[in-house]
Design a protein around this motif. Structure first.
Motif, PDB file in Angstrom:
ATOM      1  N   LYS A  36      35.663  41.021  38.888  1.00  0.00           N
ATOM      2  CA  LYS A  36      34.503  40.722  39.627  1.00  0.00           C
ATOM      3  C   LYS A  36      33.726  39.394  39.682  1.00  0.00           C
ATOM      4  O   LYS A  36      33.150  39.006  40.612  1.00  0.00           O
ATOM      5  CB  LYS A  36      33.595  42.011  39.219  1.00  0.00           C
ATOM      6  CG  LYS A  36      34.201  43.362  39.704  1.00  0.00           C
ATOM      7  CD  LYS A  36      33.276  44.225  39.053  1.00  0.00           C
ATOM      8  CE  LYS A  36      33.895  45.747  39.603  1.00  0.00           C
ATOM      9  NZ  LYS A  36      33.065  46.763  38.982  1.00  0.00           N
ATOM     10  N   MET A  37      33.631  38.814  38.454  1.00  0.00           N
ATOM     11  CA  MET A  37      32.940  37.484  38.185  1.00  0.00           C
ATOM     12  C   MET A  37      33.621  36.663  38.915  1.00  0.00           C
ATOM     13  O   MET A  37      33.153  35.573  39.449  1.00  0.00           O
ATOM     14  CB  MET A  37      32.981  37.227  36.873  1.00  0.00           C
ATOM     15  CG  MET A  37      32.009  38.192  35.934  1.00  0.00           C
ATOM     16  SD  MET A  37      30.337  38.014  36.789  1.00  0.00           S
ATOM     17  CE  MET A  37      29.702  36.476  36.236  1.00  0.00           C
ATOM     18  N   GLU A  39      35.520  36.878  41.882  1.00  0.00           N
ATOM     19  CA  GLU A  39      35.197  36.894  43.021  1.00  0.00           C
ATOM     20  C   GLU A  39      33.699  36.567  43.447  1.00  0.00           C
ATOM     21  O   GLU A  39      33.422  35.731  44.419  1.00  0.00           O
ATOM     22  CB  GLU A  39      35.090  38.605  43.412  1.00  0.00           C
ATOM     23  CG  GLU A  39      34.804  38.930  44.865  1.00  0.00           C
ATOM     24  CD  GLU A  39      35.016  40.424  45.215  1.00  0.00           C
ATOM     25  OE1 GLU A  39      34.832  40.700  46.410  1.00  0.00           O
ATOM     26  OE2 GLU A  39      34.992  40.966  44.385  1.00  0.00           O
ATOM     27  N   ILE A  40      32.704  36.726  42.474  1.00  0.00           N
ATOM     28  CA  ILE A  40      31.663  36.232  42.753  1.00  0.00           C
ATOM     29  C   ILE A  40      31.572  34.521  42.807  1.00  0.00           C
ATOM     30  O   ILE A  40      30.828  34.096  43.439  1.00  0.00           O
ATOM     31  CB  ILE A  40      30.300  36.683  41.591  1.00  0.00           C
ATOM     32  CG1 ILE A  40      30.163  38.347  42.033  1.00  0.00           C
ATOM     33  CG2 ILE A  40      29.204  36.065  41.758  1.00  0.00           C
ATOM     34  CD1 ILE A  40      29.642  38.985  40.933  1.00  0.00           C
ATOM     35  N   GLN A  41      32.270  33.989  41.707  1.00  0.00           N
ATOM     36  CA  GLN A  41      32.265  32.675  41.660  1.00  0.00           C
ATOM     37  C   GLN A  41      32.849  32.033  42.830  1.00  0.00           C
ATOM     38  O   GLN A  41      32.370  31.175  43.377  1.00  0.00           O
ATOM     39  CB  GLN A  41      32.916  32.259  40.336  1.00  0.00           C
ATOM     40  CG  GLN A  41      33.275  30.799  40.122  1.00  0.00           C
ATOM     41  CD  GLN A  41      33.905  30.227  38.857  1.00  0.00           C
ATOM     42  OE1 GLN A  41      34.938  31.316  38.296  1.00  0.00           O
ATOM     43  NE2 GLN A  41      33.812  29.291  38.215  1.00  0.00           N
ATOM     44  N   LYS A  43      32.795  33.179  45.689  1.00  0.00           N
ATOM     45  CA  LYS A  43      31.987  33.289  46.840  1.00  0.00           C
ATOM     46  C   LYS A  43      30.679  32.173  46.690  1.00  0.00           C
ATOM     47  O   LYS A  43      30.403  31.777  47.876  1.00  0.00           O
ATOM     48  CB  LYS A  43      31.122  34.782  47.208  1.00  0.00           C
ATOM     49  CG  LYS A  43      30.478  34.995  48.370  1.00  0.00           C
ATOM     50  CD  LYS A  43      31.560  35.216  49.471  1.00  0.00           C
ATOM     51  CE  LYS A  43      30.739  35.499  50.655  1.00  0.00           C
ATOM     52  NZ  LYS A  43      31.510  35.068  51.920  1.00  0.00           N
ATOM     53  N   GLN A  44      30.323  32.095  45.490  1.00  0.00           N
ATOM     54  CA  GLN A  44      29.405  30.936  45.344  1.00  0.00           C
ATOM     55  C   GLN A  44      29.806  29.434  45.657  1.00  0.00           C
ATOM     56  O   GLN A  44      29.111  29.241  46.297  1.00  0.00           O
ATOM     57  CB  GLN A  44      28.761  31.111  43.956  1.00  0.00           C
ATOM     58  CG  GLN A  44      28.086  32.320  43.565  1.00  0.00           C
ATOM     59  CD  GLN A  44      27.499  32.332  42.029  1.00  0.00           C
ATOM     60  OE1 GLN A  44      28.378  31.735  41.176  1.00  0.00           O
ATOM     61  NE2 GLN A  44      26.703  33.024  42.058  1.00  0.00           N
TER      62      GLN A  44
END
Length: 142
Positions: A36-37, A39-41, A43-44
């Motif tokens: 999940k991290m 994926e967030i990274q 996207k950022q």
């Protein structure tokens, strides 16, 4: 070893296997959190690259306007804009691919940890069944 000790040993073996399975489950959850991290990274990073593209295009427009060139009228300016957009799209595609690869890697690691936990429990059950059989063979002999 006495029958009581064998039974106690089997019970402790089952308890140990359950504890090991719990540890593998926690490991799997940690891998899922890392996925999940990732994926967030990704996207950022994608958002940051889009922001930089907008800034570059705005800077290019401002620079051309300051020189008195009408926006959209110069072939070289249009070529620069298209080039910037193309490079940004390639960068974003790479960011997405790397993010997906990391998520997949962590997902596989989580699945592997869960499988190892199940294997530990099944192995413990097999050992316990074997012990029960050995006890029954020893008890049934006259």
């Amino acid at each position: 070893m006495g029958v009581e000790m064998q039974i106690a040993s089997m019970a402790l073996g089952l308890m140990g296997a359950q504890q090991q399975r719990s540890a593998y489950e926690m490991e799997a959850q940690a891998y899922e959190e890392q996925a999940k991290m990732a994926e967030i990274q990704a996207k950022q990073q994608e958002n940051e690259r889009n922001r930089r593209l907008r800034m570059q295009l705005a800077s290019l427009g401002t620079s051309m306007a300051a020189q008195g060139v009408e926006i959209g009228s110069s072939a070289s300016v249009l070529a620069l804009q298209e080039d910037e957009i193309k490079v940004a799209k390639n960068d974003i595609a790479s960011i997405k691919l790397m993010g997906m690869s990391k998520r997949r890697q962590y997902g596989l690691s989580a699945a592997g940890a869960r499988t190892a936990g199940k294997a530990t429990v099944l192995g413990s059950f097999a050992k316990t069944a074997s012990g029960i059989y050995d006890i029954s063979q020893g008890v049934s002999k006259p």
